[in-house]
Design a protein around this motif. Structure first.
Motif, short mmCIF file in Angstrom:
data_model
loop_
_atom_site.label_atom_id
_atom_site.label_comp_id
_atom_site.label_asym_id
_atom_site.label_seq_id
_atom_site.Cartn_x
_atom_site.Cartn_y
_atom_site.Cartn_z
N CYS A 48 -5.14 -0.06 10.43
CA CYS A 48 -4.15 -0.70 9.58
C CYS A 48 -3.92 -2.13 10.08
O CYS A 48 -3.65 -2.34 11.27
CB CYS A 48 -2.84 0.07 9.62
SG CYS A 48 -1.51 -0.73 8.68
N GLY A 50 -1.47 -3.88 9.49
CA GLY A 50 -0.05 -4.06 9.76
C GLY A 50 0.39 -3.52 11.10
O GLY A 50 1.20 -4.12 11.79
N CYS A 51 -0.17 -2.37 11.50
CA CYS A 51 0.36 -1.70 12.69
C CYS A 51 -0.71 -1.19 13.64
O CYS A 51 -0.38 -0.67 14.70
CB CYS A 51 1.28 -0.55 12.29
SG CYS A 51 0.41 0.85 11.58
N CYS A 97 0.07 3.35 4.53
CA CYS A 97 0.02 3.71 5.94
C CYS A 97 1.25 4.54 6.28
O CYS A 97 2.38 4.14 5.96
CB CYS A 97 -0.03 2.45 6.80
SG CYS A 97 0.10 2.78 8.57
N CYS A 100 3.59 2.40 9.11
CA CYS A 100 4.34 1.17 8.76
C CYS A 100 4.65 1.07 7.27
O CYS A 100 5.29 0.12 6.84
CB CYS A 100 3.61 -0.07 9.25
SG CYS A 100 2.14 -0.50 8.28
FE FE Z 1 0.29 0.55 9.23
#
Ligand code: FE
Length: 132
Positions: A48, A50-51, A97, A100
């Motif tokens: 991911c 994002g995270c 996800c 997140c």
């Molecule tokens: Fe994520």
């Protein structure tokens, strides 16, 4: 089950590129055939963006011809959440996800694997880590 990662909007803007922010946090979609992983055939894991959670593997990636990276399954069933999405006049299943809650893409029931699923995912939502 993974712990949630919850950041403020300002923190997400700081952490992500404008394109990543628009897709992950605002459920945007990159244009077909423009993403950096659509044609990626290397062996490795897609995290991911994002995270950092591992979401998809090269082992389940295939060329769907759709213009987006496509997979038959996530690495773990509980790595992603699937939600009903009725935006844009269509009934689709959105994929996020689990950690997140970043928007990844959609899953469609026309995939080639045993489950018959096609996870259609934005490149911008992913960070590929090659296996060396
Ligand atoms: Fe994520």
């Amino acid at each position: 089950m993974t712990d949630k990662l919850s950041l403020t909007d300002a923190e997400w803007r700081e952490r992500l590129s404008p394109e990543q922010y628009q897709i992950l946090r605002q459920a945007g979609t990159e244009r077909a055939f423009t993403g950096k992983y659509e044609g990626n055939k290397a062996t490795g894991v897609y995290m991911c963006a994002g995270c950092g959670t591992p979401l998809f593997s090269s082992e389940t990636k295939y060329n769907s011809g759709s213009g987006w990276p496509s997979y038959t399954a996530p690495v773990e069933a509980d790595a992603v959440n699937e939600l009903t999405d009725v935006s844009h006049g269509m009934a689709r299943t959105e994929v996020r996800c689990a950690k997140c809650e970043g928007h990844l893409g959609h899953v469609f029931p026309d995939g080639p694997g045993p489950e018959g699923l096609r996870y259609c995912i934005n490149s911008a939502s992913l960070d590929f880590v090659p296996k060396d």
